[in-house]
Design a protein around this motif. Structure first.
Motif, PDB file in Angstrom:
ATOM      1  N   GLY A   1       0.822  -1.213   0.000  1.00  0.00           N
ATOM      2  CA  GLY A   1       0.000   0.000   0.000  1.00  0.00           C
ATOM      3  C   GLY A   1       0.851   1.256   0.000  1.00  0.00           C
ATOM      4  O   GLY A   1       2.075   1.219   0.034  1.00  0.00           O
ATOM      5  N   LEU A   2       0.151   2.397   0.010  1.00  0.00           N
ATOM      6  CA  LEU A   2       0.817   3.704  -0.023  1.00  0.00           C
ATOM      7  C   LEU A   2       1.408   3.996   1.359  1.00  0.00           C
ATOM      8  O   LEU A   2       0.769   3.735   2.377  1.00  0.00           O
ATOM      9  N   GLU A   3       2.596   4.534   1.385  1.00  0.00           N
ATOM     10  CA  GLU A   3       3.213   4.867   2.668  1.00  0.00           C
ATOM     11  C   GLU A   3       3.044   6.356   2.923  1.00  0.00           C
ATOM     12  O   GLU A   3       3.447   7.192   2.115  1.00  0.00           O
ATOM     13  N   LEU A   4       2.405   6.691   4.035  1.00  0.00           N
ATOM     14  CA  LEU A   4       2.149   8.093   4.374  1.00  0.00           C
ATOM     15  C   LEU A   4       3.327   8.678   5.146  1.00  0.00           C
ATOM     16  O   LEU A   4       3.957   7.974   5.953  1.00  0.00           O
ATOM     17  N   PRO A   5       3.611   9.964   4.915  1.00  0.00           N
ATOM     18  CA  PRO A   5       4.652  10.608   5.740  1.00  0.00           C
ATOM     19  C   PRO A   5       4.188  10.636   7.200  1.00  0.00           C
ATOM     20  O   PRO A   5       2.995  10.574   7.483  1.00  0.00           O
ATOM     21  N   SER A   6       5.102  10.729   8.098  1.00  0.00           N
ATOM     22  CA  SER A   6       4.724  10.808   9.518  1.00  0.00           C
ATOM     23  C   SER A   6       3.931  12.100   9.743  1.00  0.00           C
ATOM     24  O   SER A   6       4.194  13.129   9.116  1.00  0.00           O
ATOM     25  N   CYS A   7       2.955  12.008  10.631  1.00  0.00           N
ATOM     26  CA  CYS A   7       2.020  13.132  10.817  1.00  0.00           C
ATOM     27  C   CYS A   7       2.662  14.175  11.735  1.00  0.00           C
ATOM     28  O   CYS A   7       2.538  14.125  12.973  1.00  0.00           O
ATOM     29  N   GLU A   8       3.354  15.125  11.117  1.00  0.00           N
ATOM     30  CA  GLU A   8       4.037  16.177  11.875  1.00  0.00           C
ATOM     31  C   GLU A   8       3.748  17.516  11.228  1.00  0.00           C
ATOM     32  O   GLU A   8       3.458  17.606  10.042  1.00  0.00           O
ATOM     33  N   LEU A   9       3.855  18.561  12.040  1.00  0.00           N
ATOM     34  CA  LEU A   9       3.582  19.914  11.554  1.00  0.00           C
ATOM     35  C   LEU A   9       4.496  20.279  10.394  1.00  0.00           C
ATOM     36  O   LEU A   9       4.065  20.886   9.404  1.00  0.00           O
ATOM     37  N   SER A  10       5.757  19.851  10.485  1.00  0.00           N
ATOM     38  CA  SER A  10       6.730  20.228   9.450  1.00  0.00           C
ATOM     39  C   SER A  10       6.478  19.516   8.122  1.00  0.00           C
ATOM     40  O   SER A  10       7.007  19.926   7.085  1.00  0.00           O
ATOM     41  N   ARG A  11       5.672  18.452   8.133  1.00  0.00           N
ATOM     42  CA  ARG A  11       5.470  17.670   6.900  1.00  0.00           C
ATOM     43  C   ARG A  11       4.063  17.869   6.313  1.00  0.00           C
ATOM     44  O   ARG A  11       3.639  17.097   5.437  1.00  0.00           O
ATOM     45  N   LEU A  12       3.340  18.876   6.781  1.00  0.00           N
ATOM     46  CA  LEU A  12       1.975  19.104   6.283  1.00  0.00           C
ATOM     47  C   LEU A  12       1.958  19.376   4.779  1.00  0.00           C
ATOM     48  O   LEU A  12       1.085  18.899   4.053  1.00  0.00           O
ATOM     49  N   GLU A  13       2.941  20.152   4.315  1.00  0.00           N
ATOM     50  CA  GLU A  13       2.985  20.471   2.875  1.00  0.00           C
ATOM     51  C   GLU A  13       3.169  19.196   2.065  1.00  0.00           C
ATOM     52  O   GLU A  13       2.519  18.985   1.029  1.00  0.00           O
ATOM     53  N   GLU A  14       4.040  18.327   2.536  1.00  0.00           N
ATOM     54  CA  GLU A  14       4.307  17.049   1.849  1.00  0.00           C
ATOM     55  C   GLU A  14       3.027  16.182   1.819  1.00  0.00           C
ATOM     56  O   GLU A  14       2.693  15.578   0.795  1.00  0.00           O
ATOM     57  N   ILE A  15       2.313  16.165   2.957  1.00  0.00           N
ATOM     58  CA  ILE A  15       1.073  15.373   3.032  1.00  0.00           C
ATOM     59  C   ILE A  15       0.030  15.934   2.059  1.00  0.00           C
ATOM     60  O   ILE A  15      -0.645  15.187   1.334  1.00  0.00           O
ATOM     61  N   ALA A  16      -0.085  17.276   2.012  1.00  0.00           N
ATOM     62  CA  ALA A  16      -1.056  17.926   1.122  1.00  0.00           C
ATOM     63  C   ALA A  16      -0.756  17.588  -0.336  1.00  0.00           C
ATOM     64  O   ALA A  16      -1.668  17.316  -1.135  1.00  0.00           O
TER      65      ALA A  16
ATOM     66  N   GLU B   1      -4.140   3.689   9.783  1.00  0.00           N
ATOM     67  CA  GLU B   1      -3.178   4.315  10.704  1.00  0.00           C
ATOM     68  C   GLU B   1      -3.826   5.334  11.640  1.00  0.00           C
ATOM     69  O   GLU B   1      -3.112   6.035  12.369  1.00  0.00           O
ATOM     70  N   GLY B   2      -5.148   5.459  11.620  1.00  0.00           N
ATOM     71  CA  GLY B   2      -5.808   6.458  12.479  1.00  0.00           C
ATOM     72  C   GLY B   2      -5.296   7.856  12.203  1.00  0.00           C
ATOM     73  O   GLY B   2      -5.097   8.686  13.103  1.00  0.00           O
ATOM     74  N   TYR B   3      -5.028   8.114  10.925  1.00  0.00           N
ATOM     75  CA  TYR B   3      -4.306   9.327  10.513  1.00  0.00           C
ATOM     76  C   TYR B   3      -5.125  10.597  10.725  1.00  0.00           C
ATOM     77  O   TYR B   3      -4.588  11.654  11.029  1.00  0.00           O
ATOM     78  N   ILE B   4      -6.469  10.488  10.542  1.00  0.00           N
ATOM     79  CA  ILE B   4      -7.307  11.695  10.593  1.00  0.00           C
ATOM     80  C   ILE B   4      -7.256  12.317  11.985  1.00  0.00           C
ATOM     81  O   ILE B   4      -7.122  13.545  12.128  1.00  0.00           O
ATOM     82  N   LYS B   5      -7.333  11.503  13.009  1.00  0.00           N
ATOM     83  CA  LYS B   5      -7.289  12.049  14.380  1.00  0.00           C
ATOM     84  C   LYS B   5      -5.952  12.725  14.657  1.00  0.00           C
ATOM     85  O   LYS B   5      -5.884  13.753  15.338  1.00  0.00           O
ATOM     86  N   LYS B   6      -4.875  12.173  14.094  1.00  0.00           N
ATOM     87  CA  LYS B   6      -3.555  12.798  14.256  1.00  0.00           C
ATOM     88  C   LYS B   6      -3.519  14.171  13.571  1.00  0.00           C
ATOM     89  O   LYS B   6      -2.952  15.131  14.103  1.00  0.00           O
ATOM     90  N   LEU B   7      -4.122  14.235  12.377  1.00  0.00           N
ATOM     91  CA  LEU B   7      -4.176  15.513  11.653  1.00  0.00           C
ATOM     92  C   LEU B   7      -4.958  16.559  12.447  1.00  0.00           C
ATOM     93  O   LEU B   7      -4.573  17.742  12.498  1.00  0.00           O
ATOM     94  N   LEU B   8      -6.034  16.134  13.100  1.00  0.00           N
ATOM     95  CA  LEU B   8      -6.872  17.077  13.851  1.00  0.00           C
ATOM     96  C   LEU B   8      -6.147  17.565  15.108  1.00  0.00           C
ATOM     97  O   LEU B   8      -6.373  18.693  15.574  1.00  0.00           O
ATOM     98  N   GLU B   9      -5.241  16.732  15.664  1.00  0.00           N
ATOM     99  CA  GLU B   9      -4.420  17.185  16.799  1.00  0.00           C
ATOM    100  C   GLU B   9      -3.470  18.291  16.340  1.00  0.00           C
ATOM    101  O   GLU B   9      -3.263  19.294  17.039  1.00  0.00           O
ATOM    102  N   ILE B  10      -2.894  18.112  15.141  1.00  0.00           N
ATOM    103  CA  ILE B  10      -1.997  19.143  14.586  1.00  0.00           C
ATOM    104  C   ILE B  10      -2.795  20.430  14.324  1.00  0.00           C
ATOM    105  O   ILE B  10      -2.274  21.536  14.481  1.00  0.00           O
TER     106      ILE B  10
END
Length: 808
Positions: free
Chosen positions: A153-168, A191-200
């Motif tokens: 599957g697709l590998e997502l970047p780690s959910c961090e503030l500095s990588r938001l542009e990469e995720i977008a 990966e429960g990614y959405i909740k991590k994004l909402l924390e950021i």
């Protein structure tokens, strides 16, 4: 081998209808099903046929052709392109992409047929038929298209503030490819990614990091476009939904952020008009409102390409509404309390308005239900007494409450008009006409204060549905049409026509403002519908109440649309070619307002002019003898100068031909009768033979086509000269020197009114005696008086009547 997402089903190896036996093996071998891949990545069956490959001049190359086995029509015509990647799967399947996002597949019944076509494709592309794919997939998008779903599957970047542009960027790049969208969605779920994004998101808001918030907006918007129910369930959960809305407040294209959360928490208030005890139901209502708000207000308007990507969001809202309606419907205590408070006089106005608005929204939600569920829903409301409740509400003074009640009534009428009809007929046995539900609806229509009559138009549509025989039931025991129309014309029609009758007491409308004209036009529209669909009920009503005369007063309105409505009403009546209506029109001189409007319109070439001419043209083409004679006898002088159309001259010609037909067939009949009798041996003149025939065969005369002149009915038979007597009189006076004088006088007598549009009663009676007495031979007239026209009494009567005309 790589394959398409869930390959299309192969054709079962069946012998029935394939023609395996005999010399038709080729048919079976080349038998295929054509599939195309839809937006949901599911294969759609386009039909079964037989495939061949040949050179197509129009496409300038070798092509695959599939003709339907049912009718030989062309199911597929596809040029074999040298650079297109064709793929053979499962020995009987050939798959390729015709264009961007347009995938095709041929599923063969037999492996041999698949191999043959595969060889042709490989031959055109210069490939070895042993390969399973004809092109090397160097292009990334093509590689994705045929990539196996089982690959990592697709590998997502780690959910961090500095990588938001990469995720977008990753989300944006995945959206064009269905396969990458699928992989991205799975990765976000796992990966429960959405909740991590909402924390950021909270961190960005606290730091006022606008750039990060803009990236989050793009990411969340992209997740919506992934169109996945599993992701929506996470995003719309109680703990996440407000944060998701918060992310969507920071649109990079806007200079300022929106205040959606503030509106939802402070401005939008949830009112429980009846307390809801079920916490799950309450939570579902909150969620549905917020998701609907996201769809309507928060998300930007989707482009044409994005619209289908939000189909799952629409479905989410739809199924939520279905669930809410079902849960409320099952709560009997809730509905009982609702209707009890609605009809309780002690309920204050504000509370009642909230209750009615809730019921209206409840009914609106029900429109999303499947037919069988909607049946159960309205049945529940009916059992709870919704119609008596509406009757109470419609009788109240509050305009907003009445408006909401009208909307609820419209849902009921559209769903089951028979249920409403049955209710109003039952209540008629206990209540006065004034408070009947249908009469309340008519009164609200008449009293609509909106200058454009928006509410009245809606109510008129509902009335039309209720009186439409097409949706009325007929059973072995009773006919709904007969019962309901009898009820409607007895109890309701007088309420509907009251504004019309009140406004047409004079020669012109007493009130001719725009709003009144619109209302009368609506009433006329419904009456015209009744003329077309109700037979004797409306006929009796029109003739007994002299409705057509009153309607034609509106021809003098300054509003052209109202005058045309009145004309359309008359045209519908004439179109029925009913002699009852025709006699009523002639007796009351009801062409007079039409001719007057035609003359007042002058030489203007407009809709009024065309519509009136069309009506007369209809009378001419359909050869409506009674109306033709009436128009020519009474209005010819006014219309004879109209020569830019041949309608009126054609009517005059019809009229004259009519007279000749009344004469000549009798002469022919006379000859045939006399040939078969001893009278033929007598050497009589033609006139003597005619006279003898008329004397003996008077009882056989057809008077069916005779037209009663436009006058009051004669008091006795002696007042009217029998058409046969007139014929005899003319014959007998033929040799006389007075004939010319009498005929001249007779003609002047016929046309003495010359065409006076404003008939006084005296003039009308004068016209009556003149036109009745002075019909030319062969012209239509009233049935003659009894007694032989040839008898001396008859002659003397005729002579005296002629003399009377002469003195006039």
């Amino acid at each position: 081998a790589p394959d398409q997402p869930s390959a299309p089903p192969a054709i079962a190896s069946q012998s029935g209808g394939c023609g395996v036996a005999g010399g038709r093996m080729t048919d079976t071998r080349r038998r295929v099903k054509v599939y195309t891949l839809n937006e949901d990545r599911q294969w759609d069956d386009r039909g079964t046929g037989h495939v061949s490959s040949c050179y197509v001049e129009r496409l300038k190359g070798m092509s695959l052709l599939v003709r339907a086995e049912s009718d030989g029509s062309l199911l597929l015509e596809s040029k074999i392109n040298p650079n297109t990647a064709y793929q053979k799967q499962q020995d009987t399947l050939i798959v390729w992409s015709e264009a961007e996002n347009y995938d095709l597949a041929l599923s063969f019944q037999e492996k041999a047929g698949c191999d043959e076509i595969w060889e042709k494709i490989c031959q055109v592309q210069g490939k070895d038929p042993s390969v399973d794919i004809t092109q090397d997939l160097v292009d990334e998008s093509e590689e994705e298209r045929f990539d196996d779903m089982s690959s990592p599957g697709l590998e997502l970047p780690s959910c961090e503030l500095s990588r938001l542009e990469e995720i977008a960027e990753l989300v944006a790049s995945s959206l064009p490819s269905p396969l990458r969208r699928e992989k991205l969605a799975l990765a976000l779920e796992n990966e429960g990614y959405i909740k991590k994004l909402l924390e950021i998101f909270h961190v960005c808001e606290d730091l006022e990091n606008i750039e990060g918030l803009h990236h989050l907006y793009e990411i969340i918007k992209g997740i919506f476009l992934l169109n996945r129910t599993a992701l929506f369930e996470v995003m719309f959960s109680e703990e996440c939904i407000m944060d998701v809305i918060g992310c969507l407040e920071y649109d990079p294209s806007l200079s300022q952020s929106r205040k959606h959360r503030e509106f939802l928490t402070k401005t939008a208030k949830f009112k429980e008009v009846i307390p809801i005890s079920d916490p799950e139901l309450k939570q579902k209502i909150h969620q549905t409102y917020r998701v609907q708000y996201i769809q309507d207000m928060v998300l930007p308007t989707p482009s044409v390409f994005e619209e289908n990507m939000l189909s799952t969001l629409h479905s989410f809202i739809f199924f939520n509404k279905v669930e809410i309606v079902g849960m409320l419907q099952e709560d009997e205590k809730f509905l009982t309390d609702l209707f009890a408070q609605l009809t309780d006089e002690a309920t204050d106005e504000e509370k009642r308005q909230e209750l009615v608005n809730f019921l209206k929204e409840f009914c609106a939600f029900s429109q999303t239900l499947q037919p069988q569920n909607r049946d159960a829903f309205f049945k529940t409301l009916s059992n709870m007494g919704i119609l008596p409740a509406l009757e109470v509400i419609l009788g109240m003074d509050d305009a907003q409450v009445r408006s909401a009640a009208t909307d609820i009534f419209s849902y009921l009428v559209e769903y089951n008009p028979s249920m409403v009809r049955e209710f109003v007929m039952q209540e008629a046995q206990q209540n006065d006409d004034d408070i009947l539900l249908i009469n309340l609806i008519i009164e609200h229509m008449i009293c609509d204060t909106d200058p454009e009559l928006g509410g009245a138009v809606l109510l008129m549509g509902l009335l039309r549905t209720l009186v439409d025989p097409e949706n009325m039931l007929a059973t072995a025991n009773k006919t709904e049409k007969t019962e309901f129309l009898g009820f409607f014309y007895k109890h309701c029609m007088h309420v509907l026509t009251a504004p019309l009758l009140a406004n047409t007491t004079e020669d012109k409308p007493s009130k001719d403002d725009f709003q009144t004209a619109q209302l009368l036009a609506l009433i006329l529209e419904l009456l015209t519908f009744c003329v077309e669909h109700h037979t004797y009920h409306i006929k009796n009503y029109i003739i007994n109440k002299d409705i057509l005369r009153r309607v034609l007063v509106l021809m003098a309105s300054k509003h052209a649309f109202l005058a045309l409505c009145a004309l359309r009403f008359k045209r519908k009546i004439i179109g029925l070619k009913d002699e009852f209506y025709n006699r009523y029109i002639m007796k009351s001189f009801l062409f007079e307002p039409v001719v007057k409007a035609f003359l007042n319109n002058g030489s203007r070439y407009n809709l009024m002019n065309s519509a009136i001419i069309e009506m007369f043209e209809f009378i001419r083409v359909e050869d409506i003898k009674s109306l033709t004679a009436h128009v020519i006898e009474n209005y010819w002088k006014a219309l004879e100068d109209v020569d830019y159309v041949q309608t009126f001259k054609g009517l005059k010609l019809r009229f004259e031909q009519q007279r000749e037909r009344q004469d000549n067939p009798k002469l022919d009949s006379m000859r045939s009768i006399l040939r078969n009798h001893r009278y033929r041996r007598d050497a009589r003149t033609l006139e003597d033979e005619e006279e003898m025939w008329f004397n003996t065969d008077e009882d056989d005369m057809e008077d069916g086509e005779a037209v009663v002149p436009p006058s009051d009915k004669p008091k006795n038979d002696e007042d009217i000269m029998d058409p046969i007597s007139k014929f005899m009189e003319r014959k007998k006076l033929k040799e006389s020197e007075e004939k010319e004088v009498i005929l001249k006088t007779n003609l002047s007598g016929r046309q003495s009114p010359s065409f006076k549009l404003s008939f006084s009663s005296g003039t009308k009676s004068n016209l009556t005696s003149q036109s009745s007495a002075s019909n030319l031979p062969g012209s239509p007239g009233s049935p003659g008086s009894p007694g032989s026209p040839g008898s001396p009494g008859s002659v003397s009567k005729s002579t005296s009547q002629m003399a009377a005309i002469t003195t006039k």
